[in-house]
Design a protein around this motif. Sequence first.
Motif, PDB file in Angstrom:
ATOM      1  N   THR A 123       0.857  -1.186   0.000  1.00  0.00           N
ATOM      2  CA  THR A 123       0.000   0.000   0.000  1.00  0.00           C
ATOM      3  C   THR A 123       0.891   1.233   0.000  1.00  0.00           C
ATOM      4  O   THR A 123       1.985   1.221   0.573  1.00  0.00           O
ATOM      5  N   ARG A 125       0.718   5.495   0.615  1.00  0.00           N
ATOM      6  CA  ARG A 125      -0.058   6.665   1.051  1.00  0.00           C
ATOM      7  C   ARG A 125       0.566   7.912   0.457  1.00  0.00           C
ATOM      8  O   ARG A 125       1.756   8.201   0.652  1.00  0.00           O
ATOM      9  N   GLU A 126      -0.227   8.647  -0.298  1.00  0.00           N
ATOM     10  CA  GLU A 126       0.235   9.883  -0.932  1.00  0.00           C
ATOM     11  C   GLU A 126      -0.667  11.029  -0.492  1.00  0.00           C
ATOM     12  O   GLU A 126      -1.885  10.847  -0.342  1.00  0.00           O
ATOM     13  N   ARG A 133      -4.429  10.000  -0.050  1.00  0.00           N
ATOM     14  CA  ARG A 133      -5.028   8.894  -0.815  1.00  0.00           C
ATOM     15  C   ARG A 133      -4.168   7.651  -0.632  1.00  0.00           C
ATOM     16  O   ARG A 133      -2.950   7.730  -0.480  1.00  0.00           O
ATOM     17  N   TRP A 134      -4.823   6.506  -0.671  1.00  0.00           N
ATOM     18  CA  TRP A 134      -4.146   5.229  -0.550  1.00  0.00           C
ATOM     19  C   TRP A 134      -4.207   4.470  -1.870  1.00  0.00           C
ATOM     20  O   TRP A 134      -5.278   4.328  -2.470  1.00  0.00           O
ATOM     21  N   THR A 135      -3.038   4.024  -2.320  1.00  0.00           N
ATOM     22  CA  THR A 135      -2.987   3.113  -3.465  1.00  0.00           C
ATOM     23  C   THR A 135      -2.768   1.696  -2.941  1.00  0.00           C
ATOM     24  O   THR A 135      -1.805   1.433  -2.214  1.00  0.00           O
ATOM     25  N   GLN A 137      -2.119  -2.218  -3.854  1.00  0.00           N
ATOM     26  CA  GLN A 137      -1.614  -3.102  -4.900  1.00  0.00           C
ATOM     27  C   GLN A 137      -1.826  -4.556  -4.468  1.00  0.00           C
ATOM     28  O   GLN A 137      -1.579  -4.904  -3.315  1.00  0.00           O
ATOM     29  N   GLU A 156      -1.940  -5.600  -9.695  1.00  0.00           N
ATOM     30  CA  GLU A 156      -3.001  -4.648 -10.024  1.00  0.00           C
ATOM     31  C   GLU A 156      -3.055  -3.604  -8.915  1.00  0.00           C
ATOM     32  O   GLU A 156      -2.571  -3.829  -7.803  1.00  0.00           O
ATOM     33  N   SER A 157      -3.687  -2.468  -9.193  1.00  0.00           N
ATOM     34  CA  SER A 157      -3.743  -1.410  -8.174  1.00  0.00           C
ATOM     35  C   SER A 157      -4.995  -0.569  -8.339  1.00  0.00           C
ATOM     36  O   SER A 157      -5.627  -0.558  -9.409  1.00  0.00           O
ATOM     37  N   GLU A 158      -5.336   0.136  -7.268  1.00  0.00           N
ATOM     38  CA  GLU A 158      -6.502   1.021  -7.267  1.00  0.00           C
ATOM     39  C   GLU A 158      -6.342   2.010  -6.125  1.00  0.00           C
ATOM     40  O   GLU A 158      -5.721   1.705  -5.104  1.00  0.00           O
ATOM     41  N   GLN A 159      -6.914   3.209  -6.295  1.00  0.00           N
ATOM     42  CA  GLN A 159      -6.812   4.236  -5.262  1.00  0.00           C
ATOM     43  C   GLN A 159      -8.060   4.271  -4.390  1.00  0.00           C
ATOM     44  O   GLN A 159      -9.182   4.052  -4.857  1.00  0.00           O
ATOM     45  N   ASP A 161      -9.771   6.285  -0.583  1.00  0.00           N
ATOM     46  CA  ASP A 161      -9.675   7.421   0.329  1.00  0.00           C
ATOM     47  C   ASP A 161      -9.255   7.002   1.734  1.00  0.00           C
ATOM     48  O   ASP A 161      -8.616   7.765   2.453  1.00  0.00           O
TER      49      ASP A 161
END
Length: 778
Positions: A123, A125-126, A133-135, A137, A156-159, A161
């Motif tokens: 994961t 955190r940006e 936001r958290w990405t 993977q 794979e990945s997704e963002q 909150d």
Amino acid sequence: MVQPKKVAIIGAGPSGLVTAKTLLHSFPEGTFIPSVFEKNHRIGGLWPVGVHHGEQPQINPWIRTNLSRFTVAFSDLAWESVMGDEELSMFPQARQVGSYLEKYANLYIPKGVLRLGKEVVRTIRETDGLRARWTVQWTSRSIDGNGMVCEGSEIESEQFDYLVVTSGYFAKAHFPDIPGLASVADKVVHSSEVQTTDGVRRLLQRTGSSGGKLVVIGGSMSGVEAASTVALHLSTMDFQPPVVQSGRNYEVHHICSRPFWTVPTYLPYKGFQDPTDTQNTQFLPLDLVFYDLARRPPGPVEYNLTPLSTQQIRKSNTYFHSLLGEEYAKIGSFGIYSNENEDPQPPWIAIGDDYAEHVRSGFIKVTMGRVSSIDSPSTLTVTLPNGEQQTISDITAIITATGYTPFSSLSFLPSSILTTLEYSTKDPFLPLILDGKGTSHAEIPDLGFVGFYRGPYWGAMEMQARSLASTWAKDPSFTGPYFTNEELLQRSNERDFLRSIRSNKPGLHRNQFPMGDYIGLMESLARELNIPRAPISTDNPNSNPSPVIPSRYIPSPFLTQDPEDRLSTLVERQSTSTIKTLQNTIIPGPNNYNLGMGNTIFRALHGSWKYTRTTTTASSSSSSFPSPRSNNPQPQATGHATFHPRRTSSLGYEKEYVYEEIPHGFQSGTRSIYRLVEGTWSKKNGQILIWNVDIDPYHAGAFSHGVIVGLAREEEAVGRYVVRAVAGGIPVNREQECDPRYEYVFYLDGVSIVEWVCTLRERVGGGGELVTRTVYVR
């Protein structure tokens, strides 16, 4: 229109499922969009729901929970809706818990929310200005044609909150760092491998031994469970064919580094009954006794996260001693009163019905101390509390009952986040410093934790999920502020205290469960969330507040566009069903069948007794339940009787004894089979069923009778609880009463039987009775 908040939930065990359900149904539709990532192709976490080859092993499907179904449940799903009455037990089996979670998921969580076979590997955190936001993977795991799990390689990945860690505290078996342990790896297993007698058999077959010492290292729950399972297998070896070798060729040595009490699953309690009935005493599930609000001082209940003082430790020991009784304290407490002049350690609590009696019978030998080294494949050294050393030799196998570590459940978090959380791999009890009653860290408010602590009781999980969701729902901008200055100070103080526990400062006693104040957690979180506690009795809402269970804490429904509000109706119906069942359980009445008393009596029969038997002729009108102290004819027979526990030899029974009676001066005698029944169908024949043993010395022959156990009565004349029981079941003839007729009286000191009487009445010519009375003492 407010933008929906995307929430990634890592883990589809109980805490992950209740978090998803809370986000979906405790707020207006569209407030949250949760996604649950689970590496296995099933939900349930540790609880068996169905497993594919190659997936993480789970607990034994037939093992029972050590807390009742009132505590192992969520507020909005009654066990009665999951299991039929025939199967419903006070302490569900693990497979039944799996069924409960399946029903819960099917009822409340749409299929698209659950992403099964997706293992989160990283994961990120940006932050963009004030917003984080958290990405997430992950890799996908597939099932081939043979049912085997195939690991995926594509990431794979997704963002999202928000991120919630619900991947469990019991992620990986922990092996202690003992010098020399690695050199005898072929003799070492984790306690999770001996959850059943079949597991013990495999261990003995692997060692190829014909005897010796089986050493269990580690106290608390898993140590007691492992030692008890091994002892049951050894006892079964002598009393279930084919008898290849005697279980007495082995010894179970349990080595514990901390003082502890082992507590049976049912305990005596009078607090829930009509106050005018001062004599009747219920035996209730231990969680209903321990989680009784009446045990707390009047006024609002506060969450107690403070160190235990010497006075509190001694008060706790006194409480357990009075609750369990003097007789049980001799065999069920270890290292408690070794030196009253010293500053005592907080006692740990282990739950087990048979452990103490295995200790009494000699199948388990307890050593208080710490294993300091493995000296050879068959020898180890224990350092005792006084600093002296003791050697244990002739070791056949070592079972490490040292629990699990949560570290792999955190491996996907960024190192910078772990640093902020003060992550420590040296402290499996307290790997993170969290606030918000274990739900978060004020400096990373978009990261949450649910059920991430030792002893994740389901009600606390549900409250933690509600607390997190409530905080996040109040933030339409995704940027906070999340907490007031007062809340920030409170959370800072909470983290300071946890740091002081971790530092092991002198005078600060670390508890077995750092967040073990279950009543305080439930009540304080409910107060913060404005969730009222439902009364047990609607007829008298001001009556005794009674036990804390999840179904007593139902949030007020939010306003929906559904005029029928079907969800609120469903939740209310489920909660009401559970509370009604609880009321019938804790309040004695003519229709309240006391399963706890039957279980208590059966458990306490375990072991050896001296008996004295007399036979007299009496009028058929003689009163039932005569006292053994009332007429005292000359004894006609004496001897020893032993209840040998063994694995149940027939399906449908909970526990089983081979009862062996040997008259004085003889080498052998007679046998019977005693079985414990749970479930509603036992109302007809009794909780304890007894068979005669005929030609085959190992198998039940003709059915003799069942025993229907009544309530315990506290009688000052004998200074003990007195429990009376009669024979149930199908009469031998077609008359109304059974002939012969059995009557029992059991005298209990706390949870232990110290004396009991079996009276057999048989009709004889002339309207009289032949009365055979057998008195048993330890």
